[in-house]
Design a protein around this motif. Structure first.
Motif, short mmCIF file in Angstrom:
data_model
loop_
_atom_site.label_atom_id
_atom_site.label_comp_id
_atom_site.label_asym_id
_atom_site.label_seq_id
_atom_site.Cartn_x
_atom_site.Cartn_y
_atom_site.Cartn_z
N TYR A 247 12.13 -3.52 5.18
CA TYR A 247 11.07 -3.38 4.41
C TYR A 247 11.21 -3.71 2.97
CZ TYR A 247 6.93 -0.90 2.58
OH TYR A 247 5.94 -0.59 1.66
N ILE A 248 12.31 -3.48 2.55
CA ILE A 248 12.44 -3.85 1.10
C ILE A 248 12.82 -5.33 0.96
CG2 ILE A 248 14.32 -3.73 -0.75
CD1 ILE A 248 14.83 -0.71 0.35
N ASN A 249 13.57 -5.82 1.84
CA ASN A 249 13.58 -7.31 1.93
C ASN A 249 12.14 -8.12 1.97
OD1 ASN A 249 16.18 -7.44 1.27
ND2 ASN A 249 16.78 -7.63 3.64
N SER A 250 11.27 -7.70 2.56
CA SER A 250 9.93 -8.25 2.90
C SER A 250 9.02 -7.81 1.81
CB SER A 250 9.32 -7.68 4.07
OG SER A 250 9.06 -6.30 4.12
N SER A 251 9.49 -6.96 0.87
CA SER A 251 8.71 -6.78 -0.07
C SER A 251 8.91 -7.34 -1.50
CB SER A 251 8.71 -4.97 -0.58
OG SER A 251 8.19 -4.66 -1.78
N ASN A 252 7.99 -7.67 -2.50
CA ASN A 252 8.22 -8.23 -3.84
C ASN A 252 8.78 -7.21 -4.90
OD1 ASN A 252 7.58 -10.70 -2.76
ND2 ASN A 252 5.34 -10.10 -3.08
N GLY A 253 8.51 -5.99 -4.50
CA GLY A 253 8.90 -5.05 -5.57
C GLY A 253 10.34 -4.53 -5.59
N THR B 252 0.78 -1.31 0.16
CA THR B 252 -0.14 0.00 0.07
C THR B 252 0.84 1.24 -0.01
OG1 THR B 252 -0.14 -0.14 2.37
CG2 THR B 252 -2.10 -1.08 1.36
N GLU B 253 2.18 1.16 0.27
CA GLU B 253 3.15 2.25 0.26
C GLU B 253 3.87 2.23 -0.84
OE1 GLU B 253 4.91 3.63 3.88
OE2 GLU B 253 4.07 1.96 4.79
N THR B 254 4.14 3.33 -1.64
CA THR B 254 4.98 3.34 -2.67
C THR B 254 6.25 4.09 -2.29
OG1 THR B 254 3.69 5.17 -3.58
CG2 THR B 254 2.85 3.13 -4.24
N LYS B 255 6.22 4.91 -1.24
CA LYS B 255 7.39 5.89 -0.85
C LYS B 255 7.53 5.72 0.44
CE LYS B 255 7.46 9.97 -2.85
NZ LYS B 255 7.17 11.24 -3.21
N LEU B 256 8.92 5.48 0.75
CA LEU B 256 9.55 5.45 2.03
C LEU B 256 10.31 6.82 2.43
CD1 LEU B 256 10.81 1.70 2.26
CD2 LEU B 256 8.77 2.53 3.52
N ASN C 245 15.55 19.40 2.16
CA ASN C 245 15.70 19.08 1.03
C ASN C 245 16.87 18.28 0.70
OD1 ASN C 245 13.37 20.62 -0.06
ND2 ASN C 245 14.46 22.63 -0.02
N ARG C 246 18.09 18.27 1.41
CA ARG C 246 19.25 17.47 0.97
C ARG C 246 18.80 16.08 1.54
NH1 ARG C 246 21.36 22.30 3.56
NH2 ARG C 246 21.89 21.15 5.69
N ARG C 247 18.44 15.31 0.79
CA ARG C 247 17.86 14.13 1.30
C ARG C 247 18.14 12.96 0.34
NH1 ARG C 247 14.01 16.18 -1.64
NH2 ARG C 247 12.20 15.19 -2.14
N VAL C 248 17.82 11.73 0.68
CA VAL C 248 17.66 10.47 -0.32
C VAL C 248 16.45 9.68 0.33
CG1 VAL C 248 18.77 8.18 -0.67
CG2 VAL C 248 20.25 10.13 -0.85
N TYR C 249 15.79 9.49 -0.55
CA TYR C 249 14.47 8.78 -0.18
C TYR C 249 14.08 7.38 -1.03
CZ TYR C 249 12.07 11.23 -3.84
OH TYR C 249 11.65 11.99 -4.96
N PHE C 250 13.27 6.77 -0.75
CA PHE C 250 12.96 5.27 -1.62
C PHE C 250 11.58 5.26 -2.07
CE2 PHE C 250 15.34 4.55 2.30
CZ PHE C 250 16.54 4.43 1.84
N GLU C 251 11.53 4.91 -3.47
CA GLU C 251 10.36 5.03 -4.20
C GLU C 251 10.18 3.78 -5.03
OE1 GLU C 251 7.98 8.71 -6.19
OE2 GLU C 251 9.63 8.04 -7.44
N ALA C 252 8.91 3.28 -4.67
CA ALA C 252 8.59 1.86 -5.55
C ALA C 252 8.43 2.10 -6.81
CB ALA C 252 7.40 1.22 -4.96
N LYS C 253 8.99 1.25 -7.77
CA LYS C 253 9.16 1.38 -9.25
C LYS C 253 7.74 1.14 -9.76
CE LYS C 253 13.95 0.46 -10.31
NZ LYS C 253 14.88 -0.31 -11.03
#
Length: 478
Positions: free
Chosen positions: A393-399, A363-367, A470-478
């Motif tokens: 989180y990423i290891n438990s996800s299929n994406g 249900t989440e597309t962005k971390l 603004n100086r950041r790194v974040y994760f977004e589902a493809k």
């Protein structure tokens, strides 16, 4: 004259010596009152609270040598070496461990000229003189050894270099002798304007024991009077031999000091550094008696059993500061066994939500990600927990996910683009190093084109916390 000066000196000294005590307070363990400095080691300043003796009586004898005059005690083409005598007694008050004040009475006789006045004149051209003097003065006493003592000096403290300087009043009778006999040339009474004098010098003290000190001193006495040497009035034939307008002399003495008071140590012999060393040694000994983790760590989770709230943590589980296994999504399944660390689910399904058909849908597309310092691509230690949660989180996800780097609006577009790529790649490499499959991640740099707060262009328009966001790194589902 001599009697009057001695009476004045002792009249001033006796009331002070009566109250000879010390001047450093110690604590009785009581909380300070509102009149204290606020330190927990303060007690009321009373005679009972003192730790050190700060009074002493000193006395000594010596040899005065008239050096700067028309008639001198030292042979310099003007006669022969002639030695007089001197004596002193003083009441000494220490103000601190490095400074004190002395009330001193001096008495002596200088001898100067071509021969000793006890002898007959050898010829019609020879002149001799002697000057009997009494003086009372106030001297400042600086303990240079305590003032300049090195921090790394652990040696026993038995020698001390002192410096003295002060003013007072001097009374004297100057006699002159020649082939016609001896006569009184000048007499000065005490406490007159012309009777003021100065003296300064140094002394080396040796501490024999807690009560007795021995001291050698060399003082230089400035009389301010051209008639002190017995040459008569300022315009006499003798006083016109040189241009000296002040007859001054050295006074070398050897004396003894008796330290007064009931305490073990005198404040002038107290070395504060030695007390610090002693207290540090006491603390070091106490530290050796402290047992850390007395009950051990039965479950090997890194938290001692003394304050571990979960004594049976499973092996390999990450714990909080109280020793309790982490459960990120609060679903009752600890992260060690939870197949969906960030998505709540029942225990029966290993912590993952139950789906009626098909696999679990994300249900989440962005971390949310992490922030960086200005002009830096270094991952801060404070961001480690966020990245570890991202690993789970990423290891438990299929994406798969984009690791997106961004900057604020400072710098050029080209520089910010490269900086954002470095940030994204550093985070990607961290995730891979900690167990994420390489194929699940792609590093993307967006420079300053992906602002969390777009209104911060230029950066000066926003507070620093927005520019940092603004100086950041974040994760977004493809």
């Amino acid at each position: 004259m001599k009697l009057s000066l001695a009476i004045v000196a002792f009249a001033l000294a006796i009331p002070s010596a009566t109250y000879a005590q010390d001047s450093t307070a110690v604590s009785k363990g009581e909380y300070p009152n509102t009149f204290s400095s606020g330190s927990a080691n303060v007690s009321p300043f009373t005679n009972k609270s003192k730790r050190f003796n700060d009074w002493a009586i000193s006395a000594g004898v010596g040899v005065p040598l008239l050096q700067s005059a028309d008639l001198t005690s030292i042979k310099n083409g003007n006669g022969k070496n002639l030695f007089g005598y001197s004596a002193y007694v003083s009441i000494d008050k220490a103000i601190t461990h490095a400074f004190g004040i002395n009330l001193q009475y001096d008495r002596g006789e200088t001898r100067q000229g071509w021969f000793n006045t006890k002898n007959a004149a050898p010829d019609a051209y020879s002149v001799a003189a002697r000057t009997q003097y009494d003086a009372i003065s106030i001297l400042g006493d600086i303990n240079f050894s305590n003032l300049l003592r090195r921090v790394d000096n652990h040696s026993p403290y038995r020698w001390a270099l002192h410096g003295y300087a002060g003013i007072g009043t001097i009374a004297y009778r100057a006699y002159q002798k020649d082939i016609n006999g001896q006569r009184l040339m000048t007499e000065i009474k005490p406490f007159q304007l012309g009777s003021m004098f100065m003296q300064a010098g140094a002394g080396l003290k040796f501490k024999v024991n807690r009560r007795i000190d021995i001291e050698g001193r060399l003082m230089y006495v400035v009389t301010g009077d051209e008639e002190f040497d017995g040459g008569g009035d300022a315009y006499s034939a003798i006083n016109r031999k040189s241009e000296q307008v002040s007859d001054n002399f050295f006074n070398a003495t050897l004396g003894v000091s008796l330290k007064l008071g009931k305490h073990e140590s005198h404040v002038m012999w107290h070395d504060p550094l030695q007390e610090i060393y002693y207290k540090l040694d006491v603390l070091a000994n106490k530290n050796q008696d402290i047992e850390v983790c007395k009950k051990g760590d039965a479950d090997n989770d890194g938290v001692c059993d003394d304050w571990d709230r979960q004594l049976d943590t499973p092996a390999g589980a990450r714990v909080d500061g109280a020793g309790v296994a982490l459960d990120t999504d609060l679903d009752g399944v600890i992260d060690l066994y939870d197949k969906c660390v960030t998505v709540p689910g029942p225990v029966e399904n290993n912590g993952c939500p139950v789906a009626t058909t098909g696999p679990v849908v994300e249900t989440e597309t962005k971390l949310e990600g992490i922030e960086f310092d200005l002009n830096s691509d270094r991952i801060l230690p404070s961001n480690t927990p966020i990245l570890n949660n991202a690993v789970n989180y990423i290891n438990s996800s299929n994406g798969s996910y984009n690791v997106i780097g961004a900057t604020d609006t400072r710098g050029t577009d080209a520089y910010n683009q490269k900086l954002s790529e470095r940030r994204a790649n550093n985070v990607k490499n961290y995730l891979i190093k900690n167990g994420v499959q390489t194929g699940k991640l792609q590093a993307v740099g967006k420079g300053e084109k992906d602002l969390k707060y777009p209104e911060c262009e230029p950066a000066t328009k926003c507070p620093e916390w927005k520019n940092r966001a603004n100086r950041r790194v974040y994760f977004e589902a493809k």
